[in-house]
Design a protein around this motif. Structure first.
Motif, short mmCIF file in Angstrom:
data_model
loop_
_atom_site.label_atom_id
_atom_site.label_comp_id
_atom_site.label_asym_id
_atom_site.label_seq_id
_atom_site.Cartn_x
_atom_site.Cartn_y
_atom_site.Cartn_z
N PRO A 19 3.64 -8.03 -3.88
CA PRO A 19 3.43 -7.10 -2.61
C PRO A 19 4.50 -6.09 -2.10
N CYS A 61 3.64 -6.85 5.27
CA CYS A 61 3.56 -7.25 3.68
C CYS A 61 1.91 -6.82 3.37
N SER A 108 -0.68 -6.21 -0.17
CA SER A 108 -0.96 -6.50 -1.44
C SER A 108 -2.28 -5.46 -1.85
N LEU A 123 -6.04 -11.78 -1.05
CA LEU A 123 -5.13 -13.01 -1.02
C LEU A 123 -5.81 -14.22 -0.68
N VAL A 175 -1.04 -16.09 2.71
CA VAL A 175 0.51 -15.58 2.84
C VAL A 175 1.26 -16.74 3.35
N GLN A 215 -5.62 -8.62 2.70
CA GLN A 215 -4.64 -7.98 1.84
C GLN A 215 -3.32 -7.53 2.61
N SER A 229 -0.37 -8.78 5.84
CA SER A 229 0.03 -9.68 6.75
C SER A 229 1.07 -9.09 7.48
N CYS A 231 7.66 -12.33 2.48
CA CYS A 231 6.27 -12.88 2.14
C CYS A 231 5.93 -13.21 0.66
N THR A 258 2.80 -14.39 -1.78
CA THR A 258 1.39 -14.13 -1.66
C THR A 258 0.70 -14.83 -2.68
#
Lengths: 117, 114
Positions: free
Chosen positions: B3, B22, B24, B28, B31, B69, B71, B88, B90
């Motif tokens: 991430p 954060c 990705s 996910l 997180v 995806q 946070s 973070c 993931t």
């Protein structure tokens, strides 16, 4: 134990020597993880164990790196023929339940600081 | 699959607010947020499991967007004790063992000055 315990806390070794790093997870935790943290970098996954088995070894950088876990508890990370680029903090972590970590907190040890000179 | 965290570093005066993101490239399952002080182990702050969920740890809160995806970590009225590097972690859907370990971002270094 009360927390994840790692030893040695600091290790200076000569290039080409082998080193062993030990991790004692929280009592009762079935999952154990090894991560590597280079200076100023993030946490790089190396390997994880469910009990004594290692389903995912994908993060091990080379065949000089190996790890084992015995009795579902203590784990040893071995680095053979150390190189200067192996210098890093090696963090061990454990969690109560293996697999599908959603909702499971991963607890870290304070790490083993390895310096290869 | 790592991430991406932003910003990489932030400096705040005590009492100011900050947001750490954060993101990705993959959906996910969860997180996990951690804070690490220099020379110490990363310490768990909170887990977010559901899209749209918000969690709180003291004056630090976090959200997990609906598409799961991204946070964000919100630090309100920052205190000196908040200084450290925030990571973070993931749990990634749809990849071998992605949901059995945490893949961490590169971290955000937070410095609080009096």
């Amino acid at each position: 134990g009360a927390g994840v315990s790692q030893s040695p806390s600091n290790k200076v070794t000569e290039k080409g020597k082998d080193v062993e790093l030990r991790c004692d997870p929280i009592s009762g935790h079935t999952a154990l993880y090894w991560y590597r943290q280079s200076l100023g970098q993030g946490l790089e996954f190396l390997i994880y164990f469910q009990g004594n088995s290692a389903p995912d070894k994908s993060g091990l950088p080379s065949d000089r790196f190996s790890a084992e876990r015995t009795g579902g508890s203590v784990s040893t990370l071995t680095i053979q023929r150390t190189q200067q680029e192996d210098s890093a903090v090696y963090l061990c972590a454990s969690s109560l339940v293996a697999g599908y970590i959603s909702g499971n907190t991963i607890y870290f040890g304070e790490g083993s600081w390895l310096t290869v000179v | 699959q790592q991430p991406v965290q932003s910003p990489q570093a932030v400096i705040l005066r005590e009492g100011e607010d900050a947001v750490i993101n954060c993101s990705s490239s993959k959906a996910l399952y969860s997180v996990h947020w951690y804070r690490q002080k220099h020379g110490e182990a990363p310490v768990f702050l909170m887990i977010l499991l559901k899209g749209g969920e918000q969690m709180r740890h003291e004056k630090i809160s976090a959200s997990f967007n609906e598409k799961k995806q991204q946070s964000s970590l919100y630090l309100t009225a920052s205190q000196l004790s908040y200084s450290g590097t925030y990571f973070c972690g993931t749990e990634i859907r749809g990849s071998n063992f992605g949901n059995e370990k945490l893949t961490f971002g590169t971290g955000t270094r937070l410095t609080i000055i009096p």
